[in-house]
Design a protein around this motif. Structure first.
Motif, PDB file in Angstrom:
ATOM      1  N   SER B  53     -63.079  70.998  46.561  1.00 30.27           N
ATOM      2  CA  SER B  53     -63.367  71.384  45.183  1.00 30.27           C
ATOM      3  C   SER B  53     -62.519  70.557  44.217  1.00 30.27           C
ATOM      4  O   SER B  53     -61.551  69.904  44.612  1.00 30.27           O
ATOM      5  N   ARG B  55     -60.588  71.659  42.152  1.00 31.50           N
ATOM      6  CA  ARG B  55     -59.299  72.305  41.891  1.00 31.50           C
ATOM      7  C   ARG B  55     -58.200  71.801  42.816  1.00 31.50           C
ATOM      8  O   ARG B  55     -57.028  72.003  42.532  1.00 31.50           O
ATOM      9  N   LYS B  56     -58.594  71.189  43.940  1.00 33.03           N
ATOM     10  CA  LYS B  56     -57.617  70.954  45.012  1.00 33.03           C
ATOM     11  C   LYS B  56     -56.393  70.155  44.580  1.00 33.03           C
ATOM     12  O   LYS B  56     -55.262  70.537  44.905  1.00 33.03           O
ATOM     13  N   PHE B  58     -54.928  70.069  41.827  1.00 34.39           N
ATOM     14  CA  PHE B  58     -54.105  70.765  40.831  1.00 34.39           C
ATOM     15  C   PHE B  58     -53.597  72.115  41.332  1.00 34.39           C
ATOM     16  O   PHE B  58     -53.112  72.913  40.561  1.00 34.39           O
ATOM     17  N   LEU B  59     -53.752  72.373  42.636  1.00 31.15           N
ATOM     18  CA  LEU B  59     -53.331  73.678  43.155  1.00 31.15           C
ATOM     19  C   LEU B  59     -51.805  73.784  43.173  1.00 31.15           C
ATOM     20  O   LEU B  59     -51.104  72.818  43.445  1.00 31.15           O
ATOM     21  N   LEU B  60     -51.322  74.986  42.866  1.00 31.02           N
ATOM     22  CA  LEU B  60     -49.889  75.241  42.953  1.00 31.02           C
ATOM     23  C   LEU B  60     -49.504  75.407  44.414  1.00 31.02           C
ATOM     24  O   LEU B  60     -50.207  76.075  45.168  1.00 31.02           O
ATOM     25  N   MET B  62     -47.306  77.191  46.718  1.00 31.68           N
ATOM     26  CA  MET B  62     -46.381  78.314  46.816  1.00 31.68           C
ATOM     27  C   MET B  62     -46.357  78.782  48.263  1.00 31.68           C
ATOM     28  O   MET B  62     -47.276  79.440  48.726  1.00 31.68           O
ATOM     29  N   PRO B  70     -51.495  85.337  44.317  1.00 28.50           N
ATOM     30  CA  PRO B  70     -50.974  84.320  43.386  1.00 28.50           C
ATOM     31  C   PRO B  70     -50.192  84.887  42.208  1.00 28.50           C
ATOM     32  O   PRO B  70     -49.191  84.296  41.781  1.00 28.50           O
ATOM     33  N   LEU B  74     -46.112  84.432  41.252  1.00 22.63           N
ATOM     34  CA  LEU B  74     -45.583  84.024  39.954  1.00 22.63           C
ATOM     35  C   LEU B  74     -44.542  85.022  39.472  1.00 22.63           C
ATOM     36  O   LEU B  74     -43.494  84.662  38.941  1.00 22.63           O
ATOM     37  N   LEU B  87     -55.031  79.692  29.641  1.00 21.80           N
ATOM     38  CA  LEU B  87     -55.404  78.756  30.701  1.00 21.80           C
ATOM     39  C   LEU B  87     -55.224  79.366  32.090  1.00 21.80           C
ATOM     40  O   LEU B  87     -55.876  78.953  33.043  1.00 21.80           O
ATOM     41  N   ILE B  88     -54.337  80.346  32.221  1.00 23.13           N
ATOM     42  CA  ILE B  88     -54.177  81.034  33.505  1.00 23.13           C
ATOM     43  C   ILE B  88     -55.283  82.067  33.684  1.00 23.13           C
ATOM     44  O   ILE B  88     -55.911  82.149  34.741  1.00 23.13           O
ATOM     45  N   GLN B  91     -58.932  81.141  34.795  1.00 22.30           N
ATOM     46  CA  GLN B  91     -59.243  80.800  36.187  1.00 22.30           C
ATOM     47  C   GLN B  91     -59.869  81.963  36.946  1.00 22.30           C
ATOM     48  O   GLN B  91     -60.514  81.769  37.979  1.00 22.30           O
ATOM     49  N   THR B 105     -60.621  85.747  44.412  1.00 24.54           N
ATOM     50  CA  THR B 105     -59.364  85.422  43.732  1.00 24.54           C
ATOM     51  C   THR B 105     -58.150  85.653  44.635  1.00 24.54           C
ATOM     52  O   THR B 105     -57.116  85.023  44.435  1.00 24.54           O
TER      53      THR B 105
END
Lengths: 190, 169
Positions: B53, B55-56, B58-60, B62, B70, B74, B87-88, B91, B105
């Motif tokens: 995808s 998104r890959k 830009f993934l965080l 953790m 997730p 945080l 922006l969070i 998603q 999610t």
């Protein structure tokens, strides 16, 4: 001056102190951006500058207040449901002449009126009010005439940070912002 | 008809797909799955290759030993998400600006409820787009104080995340 009052000794030591003293005795022009600010809390702050109560020489009978220019009054913000609940009352004087208008309706007719009434109430019922209120300059937009803008020397700090709408971010910013989770393998995005 | 018969045979189950016919695409929907059609004489071969995808990258990253959700992760790092962090919150929404299910999610129950209320707050404030008509008094700017609106959320109640708190060890 009464006997118990001992006037403070002012020693002018530095050029900054000297300028500070000039600023106290002159009429300053302050700028306040009302974007996303609560009008009633910000009115409590602006009222001090209008009456001059932030100055050490303040006295309720001395007219030592400053000018305040408020911009973006159309974009003021109220908590949750207050636009609906806050109601302004008016009576013409004739029987049946009472009218109640909610704040959102008043704001549609004149976007500076809510801010004006908030400051008018915060200044309080005193002898200075009729002299002080003409020194408040309200603008629904951020477009000011140059005659006023050339006088402005300082700015009043805002009460709360201005949030940003999703539309105001560019598409690149939205895509490249760190993501918290990935789509599942078989997920088809709707 | 052929499509319908094919889709019955395929053992794929997609959690996000609502309609029956969306299981097979003639073209790639959003780039997650690419469908290739090749013709060799009488034969036509349809194959769907799964792709990474968008998104890959830009993934965080953790790495939590307890596999926390997730938002909990945080929270464990001392990051408090507010309703102005658009922006969070964006998603967790689909194209219709509705909340995605927990299966996708990966949120825990408490955080799902919390994010839902944050999204509603952001939509009421006009920070996020909404898929419905606005009433007269909803036109102007509004703000929320989160401490008064979200009551049953305290960091000290998160016992399963105590090892991630900054002060304690």
């Amino acid at each position: 001056m009464s006997l118990w009052y001992k006037p403070p000794k002012i020693f002018v030591k530095s050029p900054t102190k000297r300028v500070q003293q000039w600023a106290v005795f002159s009429r300053l022009w302050w700028l306040y951006d009302a974007k996303w600010q609560n009008p009633f809390y910000s009115a409590m702050k602006i009222q001090k500058y209008l009456l001059g109560s932030h100055k050490p020489i303040h006295h309720p009978l001395s007219d030592c207040g400053d000018h305040v220019v408020i911009i973006n009054t159309k974009e003021i913000a109220m908590p949750a449901e207050e636009w609906r609940y806050r109601v302004y009352f008016h009576h013409t004087g004739y029987p049946g002449g009472a009218s109640w208008t909610p704040a959102y309706e008043l704001h549609e007719k004149d976007p500076t009126m809510v801010m004006y009434k908030a400051v008018y109430r915060a200044v309080g019922n005193n002898l200075l009010r009729p002299e002080v209120m003409p020194r408040l300059h309200l603008f629904h937009d951020d477009v000011i005439s140059e005659e006023i803008l050339k006088n402005v020397t300082a700015q009043i700090r805002q009460l709360r940070p201005v949030p940003k709408r999703l539309e105001e971010y560019s598409e690149e910013e939205q895509e490249q912002f760190p993501k918290l989770f990935d789509w599942p393998k078989e997920y088809v995005i709707q | 008809m052929a499509l319908k018969a094919l889709s019955r045979l395929l053992p794929i189950r997609t959690p996000g797909a609502s309609s029956y016919f969306r299981w097979i695409h003639t073209s790639s929907a959003v780039g997650v799955k690419e469908v290739k059609v090749t013709e060799e004489g009488d034969m036509t071969i349809i194959e769907g290759s799964i792709q990474d995808s968008k998104r890959k990258p830009f993934l965080l990253k953790m790495d939590d030993p307890y596999h926390a959700c997730p938002m909990c992760a945080l929270e464990g790092r001392g990051i408090k998400v507010r309703h102005t962090d658009v922006l969070i919150l964006q998603q967790f929404l689909n194209i219709k600006h509705e909340m995605l299910p927990r299966e996708i999610t990966g949120l825990c129950k408490r955080q799902h409820r919390r994010v839902l209320s944050l999204v509603l707050m952001a939509q009421n404030a006009g920070l996020l787009p909404v898929n419905k008509m606005k009433v007269k008094w909803e036109k102007w700017n509004r703000y929320y104080d989160e401490e008064t609106d979200i009551r049953d959320y305290k960091l000290k109640d998160l016992h399963h995340l105590k090892h991630m708190l900054p002060g304690e060890s």
